[in-house]
Design a protein around this motif. Structure first.
Motif, PDB file in Angstrom:
ATOM      1  N   PRO A 111     -10.147  -7.160   8.251  1.00 27.02           N
ATOM      2  CA  PRO A 111      -9.314  -6.825   7.089  1.00 27.02           C
ATOM      3  C   PRO A 111      -7.865  -7.308   7.214  1.00 27.02           C
ATOM      4  CG  PRO A 111      -9.989  -4.829   8.279  1.00 27.02           C
ATOM      5  CD  PRO A 111     -10.719  -5.972   8.896  1.00 27.02           C
ATOM      6  N   TYR A 112      -7.371  -7.458   8.433  1.00 26.86           N
ATOM      7  CA  TYR A 112      -6.008  -7.963   8.630  1.00 26.86           C
ATOM      8  C   TYR A 112      -5.930  -9.441   8.232  1.00 26.86           C
ATOM      9  CZ  TYR A 112      -5.061  -3.702  11.283  1.00 26.86           C
ATOM     10  OH  TYR A 112      -4.891  -2.393  11.657  1.00 26.86           O
ATOM     11  N   VAL A 113      -6.983 -10.187   8.524  1.00 28.17           N
ATOM     12  CA  VAL A 113      -7.048 -11.594   8.122  1.00 28.17           C
ATOM     13  C   VAL A 113      -7.259 -11.690   6.613  1.00 28.17           C
ATOM     14  CG1 VAL A 113      -8.339 -13.762   8.328  1.00 28.17           C
ATOM     15  CG2 VAL A 113      -7.901 -12.370  10.366  1.00 28.17           C
ATOM     16  N   GLN A 114      -8.205 -10.912   6.094  1.00 23.33           N
ATOM     17  CA  GLN A 114      -8.503 -10.953   4.661  1.00 23.33           C
ATOM     18  C   GLN A 114      -7.263 -10.666   3.825  1.00 23.33           C
ATOM     19  OE1 GLN A 114     -11.745  -8.175   4.279  1.00 23.33           O
ATOM     20  NE2 GLN A 114     -13.229  -9.594   5.165  1.00 23.33           N
ATOM     21  N   LEU A 115      -6.431  -9.740   4.308  1.00 26.73           N
ATOM     22  CA  LEU A 115      -5.217  -9.364   3.585  1.00 26.73           C
ATOM     23  C   LEU A 115      -4.269 -10.550   3.391  1.00 26.73           C
ATOM     24  CD1 LEU A 115      -3.347  -7.035   2.467  1.00 26.73           C
ATOM     25  CD2 LEU A 115      -2.419  -6.916   4.799  1.00 26.73           C
ATOM     26  N   ILE A 116      -4.154 -11.425   4.388  1.00 26.89           N
ATOM     27  CA  ILE A 116      -3.139 -12.489   4.346  1.00 26.89           C
ATOM     28  C   ILE A 116      -3.666 -13.846   3.890  1.00 26.89           C
ATOM     29  CG2 ILE A 116      -1.803 -11.352   6.165  1.00 26.89           C
ATOM     30  CD1 ILE A 116      -2.766 -13.778   8.004  1.00 26.89           C
ATOM     31  N   LEU A 117      -4.983 -13.989   3.718  1.00 26.37           N
ATOM     32  CA  LEU A 117      -5.559 -15.324   3.506  1.00 26.37           C
ATOM     33  C   LEU A 117      -4.950 -16.092   2.336  1.00 26.37           C
ATOM     34  CD1 LEU A 117      -9.371 -15.270   4.308  1.00 26.37           C
ATOM     35  CD2 LEU A 117      -7.521 -16.434   5.513  1.00 26.37           C
ATOM     36  N   ASP A 118      -4.787 -15.453   1.193  1.00 24.46           N
ATOM     37  CA  ASP A 118      -4.247 -16.184   0.037  1.00 24.46           C
ATOM     38  C   ASP A 118      -2.842 -16.705   0.321  1.00 24.46           C
ATOM     39  OD1 ASP A 118      -6.591 -15.849  -1.436  1.00 24.46           O
ATOM     40  OD2 ASP A 118      -5.873 -14.015  -2.408  1.00 24.46           O
ATOM     41  N   GLU A 119      -2.001 -15.865   0.904  1.00 26.29           N
ATOM     42  CA  GLU A 119      -0.634 -16.288   1.227  1.00 26.29           C
ATOM     43  C   GLU A 119      -0.631 -17.323   2.350  1.00 26.29           C
ATOM     44  OE1 GLU A 119       3.518 -16.499   0.792  1.00 26.29           O
ATOM     45  OE2 GLU A 119       1.989 -15.656  -0.509  1.00 26.29           O
ATOM     46  N   LEU A 120      -1.542 -17.182   3.306  1.00 25.67           N
ATOM     47  CA  LEU A 120      -1.641 -18.152   4.391  1.00 25.67           C
ATOM     48  C   LEU A 120      -1.968 -19.540   3.857  1.00 25.67           C
ATOM     49  CD1 LEU A 120      -1.738 -19.023   7.342  1.00 25.67           C
ATOM     50  CD2 LEU A 120      -4.086 -18.155   7.431  1.00 25.67           C
ATOM     51  N   VAL A 121      -2.885 -19.619   2.921  1.00 26.42           N
ATOM     52  CA  VAL A 121      -3.231 -20.909   2.306  1.00 26.42           C
ATOM     53  C   VAL A 121      -2.007 -21.482   1.593  1.00 26.42           C
ATOM     54  CG1 VAL A 121      -4.600 -21.976   0.465  1.00 26.42           C
ATOM     55  CG2 VAL A 121      -5.711 -20.483   2.151  1.00 26.42           C
ATOM     56  N   GLN A 122      -1.260 -20.623   0.917  1.00 27.22           N
ATOM     57  CA  GLN A 122      -0.047 -21.078   0.225  1.00 27.22           C
ATOM     58  C   GLN A 122       0.993 -21.585   1.224  1.00 27.22           C
ATOM     59  OE1 GLN A 122       1.199 -18.469  -2.951  1.00 27.22           O
ATOM     60  NE2 GLN A 122       3.325 -19.100  -2.739  1.00 27.22           N
ATOM     61  N   VAL A 123       1.211 -20.856   2.311  1.00 24.69           N
ATOM     62  CA  VAL A 123       2.168 -21.268   3.345  1.00 24.69           C
ATOM     63  C   VAL A 123       1.742 -22.600   3.952  1.00 24.69           C
ATOM     64  CG1 VAL A 123       3.051 -20.713   5.653  1.00 24.69           C
ATOM     65  CG2 VAL A 123       3.017 -18.952   3.882  1.00 24.69           C
ATOM     66  N   ALA A 124       0.451 -22.733   4.261  1.00 29.96           N
ATOM     67  CA  ALA A 124      -0.041 -23.984   4.847  1.00 29.96           C
ATOM     68  C   ALA A 124       0.163 -25.150   3.890  1.00 29.96           C
ATOM     69  CB  ALA A 124      -1.514 -23.842   5.230  1.00 29.96           C
ATOM     70  N   ASN A 125      -0.169 -24.960   2.624  1.00 28.06           N
ATOM     71  CA  ASN A 125       0.039 -26.038   1.647  1.00 28.06           C
ATOM     72  C   ASN A 125       1.514 -26.420   1.547  1.00 28.06           C
ATOM     73  OD1 ASN A 125      -2.561 -26.738   0.617  1.00 28.06           O
ATOM     74  ND2 ASN A 125      -2.627 -24.813  -0.509  1.00 28.06           N
ATOM     75  N   GLU A 126       2.379 -25.426   1.518  1.00 26.96           N
ATOM     76  CA  GLU A 126       3.823 -25.659   1.391  1.00 26.96           C
ATOM     77  C   GLU A 126       4.387 -26.409   2.606  1.00 26.96           C
ATOM     78  OE1 GLU A 126       7.795 -22.843   1.445  1.00 26.96           O
ATOM     79  OE2 GLU A 126       5.942 -22.020   0.589  1.00 26.96           O
ATOM     80  N   TYR A 127       4.041 -25.948   3.795  1.00 26.05           N
ATOM     81  CA  TYR A 127       4.631 -26.516   5.009  1.00 26.05           C
ATOM     82  C   TYR A 127       3.955 -27.815   5.448  1.00 26.05           C
ATOM     83  CZ  TYR A 127       7.941 -22.757   5.528  1.00 26.05           C
ATOM     84  OH  TYR A 127       8.992 -21.897   5.324  1.00 26.05           O
ATOM     85  N   GLN A 128       2.722 -28.037   5.039  1.00 27.68           N
ATOM     86  CA  GLN A 128       2.108 -29.331   5.337  1.00 27.68           C
ATOM     87  C   GLN A 128       2.857 -30.444   4.618  1.00 27.68           C
ATOM     88  OE1 GLN A 128      -2.041 -28.469   4.391  1.00 27.68           O
ATOM     89  NE2 GLN A 128      -2.563 -28.460   6.548  1.00 27.68           N
ATOM     90  N   GLN A 129       3.401 -30.145   3.452  1.00 31.76           N
ATOM     91  CA  GLN A 129       4.208 -31.140   2.724  1.00 31.76           C
ATOM     92  C   GLN A 129       5.492 -31.475   3.476  1.00 31.76           C
ATOM     93  OE1 GLN A 129       4.813 -29.816  -1.309  1.00 31.76           O
ATOM     94  NE2 GLN A 129       2.630 -29.565  -1.674  1.00 31.76           N
ATOM     95  N   LYS A 130       5.888 -30.602   4.406  1.00 36.00           N
ATOM     96  CA  LYS A 130       7.089 -30.826   5.216  1.00 36.00           C
ATOM     97  C   LYS A 130       6.745 -31.405   6.580  1.00 36.00           C
ATOM     98  CE  LYS A 130       9.344 -26.922   2.952  1.00 36.00           C
ATOM     99  NZ  LYS A 130      10.031 -25.633   3.140  1.00 36.00           N
ATOM    100  N   GLY A 131       5.459 -31.715   6.807  1.00 32.48           N
ATOM    101  CA  GLY A 131       5.056 -32.346   8.057  1.00 32.48           C
ATOM    102  C   GLY A 131       4.497 -31.423   9.115  1.00 32.48           C
TER     103      GLY A 131
END
Length: 190
Positions: free
Chosen positions: A49-69
């Motif tokens: 449940p700790y992972v499930q709670l953050i997954l949507d935001e984690l995907v957003q963070v990964a998408n955002e920061y991958q654009q920064k390298g």
């Protein structure tokens, strides 16, 4: 009962790995995901449940920061025999459902989790351009059944510091979550 991550010493060089990506069915090595800015190695699983709670935001963070390298890789080390919802097929399904922008690797032998001294999910390891550990800890202060919003603040601050050429603050909160589901000695022998 939640478990807190242990302190892998800052400055530790990232342990190498070669694991199956459950999405592409290809072997992915550490060198395949290394970034010259920052590399995030995340220990995740499907059912926590700790992972499930953050997954949507984690995907957003990964998408955002991958654009920064910044590079991201997720690893699940749970025993899929006793926790079949964390098996490779279910990992592939979750990665597709949530549109993971990073490989989701299966650590069947659990040797990678042991090399990283990972103990819980989610647990984040951020390595600098030299693949030395700069941050080890939580995504943010959000927890299941709490009012604290999921923001990824702790991970974001670490990545922002590295991208700015600064040192990450040594004041780091450990990852909190479900303990990695280790195989029993009997299962490992069989």
């Amino acid at each position: 009962m939640p478990l807190a991550s242990t302190a892998l010493p800052l400055g530790t060089v990232a342990p190498n790995f070669a694991l199956l990506d459950t999405v592409s069915d290809k072997l992915v090595c550490l060198e395949d995901v290394v970034s010259n800015k920052a590399t995030v190695v995340m220990f995740l699983c499907n059912h926590c449940p700790y992972v499930q709670l953050i997954l949507d935001e984690l995907v957003q963070v990964a998408n955002e920061y991958q654009q920064k390298g910044v590079s991201f890789v997720g690893i699940s080390s749970n025993d899929a025999v006793n926790y079949p919802q964390d098996g490779p097929l279910q990992m592939r399904e979750l990665a597709g459902e949530k549109s993971f922008p990073f490989p989701y690797l299966y650590d069947q032998t659990q040797q990678v989790a042991r090399a990283y001294q990972a103990v819980c999910t989610p647990e984040f390891f951020v390595f600098d351009r030299n693949m030395r550990l700069a941050y080890h800890g939580q995504f943010d202060d959000a927890r299941p059944k709490s009012e604290t919003p999921v923001t990824g603040q702790d991970l974001r601050q670490a990545l922002d510091a590295l991208l700015a050429g600064d040192q990450v603050s040594a004041d780091q909160k450990p990852g909190i979550g479900c303990g990695i589901k280790w195989k029993t000695p009997l299962a490992e022998a069989g």
